[in-house]
Design a protein around this motif. Sequence first.
Motif: not given
Length: 171
Positions: A15-21, A29-35, A37-46
Motif C-alpha cells: 500500500q505504501a508503494a501504491v501511495d508513492r506511485l 512523473r508517470l502517465n496513466l498507462f505507466e501508473y 502497469n506499475r500499480l498491477a506490479q505493486a499488488y503482485q510483488s512479493t
Amino acid sequence: MDERREIRVSDKDRQAAVDRLQAAMDEGRLNLFEYDNRLAQAYQSTTYGELADLFVDLPAGGSGAVARHEPSAAAARPVAHPEAAKVSLGLPIALKILWTVWGAVMAINLTVWFLTGVGNGELDNFWPVWFLVPGAALLAATVGVQAIRKDRAQRRALEPARRTVKRIKRR
C-alpha cells in the motif's frame, strides 16, 4: 543489501508503494498507462526487490518507504503531501477531465444561447438542453466507476482475512 531485496513484503508495504506511485502520477512523473502497469506490479510483488524495481527511475523524495527497504518505516511513514492523498480519494483523473470538458462545453453553449436569444428577442427555444444527455451519461459512468472503486477497496481490505481463512482451512 541483496538479502533485503529477497525479504517478503506485507500488505502495508504494498500500500505504501501504491501511495508513492499515486504521488508520482499526481506530480506528472508517470502517465496513466505507466501508473496502471506499475500499480498491477505493486499488488503482485512479493519481495522488497520487486517493489524497489518499480521506483528505479523515480526520485526517492516521495514517501521513500519502499526505496529504503524498511518494513516498519514503510507502514508508519505518512504520505509526503496530505493534499495529494485527499485529491486521490476523489474521482479518477480521466473523469475529472471529462467533467471539466463537459462543463466548459455547457458554459459556452449557454452563453451562445443567451446572447443569440437576447439579440433576437427570443429566449423560448432552449436548445442547450440536448447537452444534458451526454451529461447524464457521464453521471452514470461516474457513479458506476465510483461503485467499482468502492467494491475493489472493500475487497482489498478483506484480502488479508481471506488469506488467513484459506490457511486455516488447509490445516
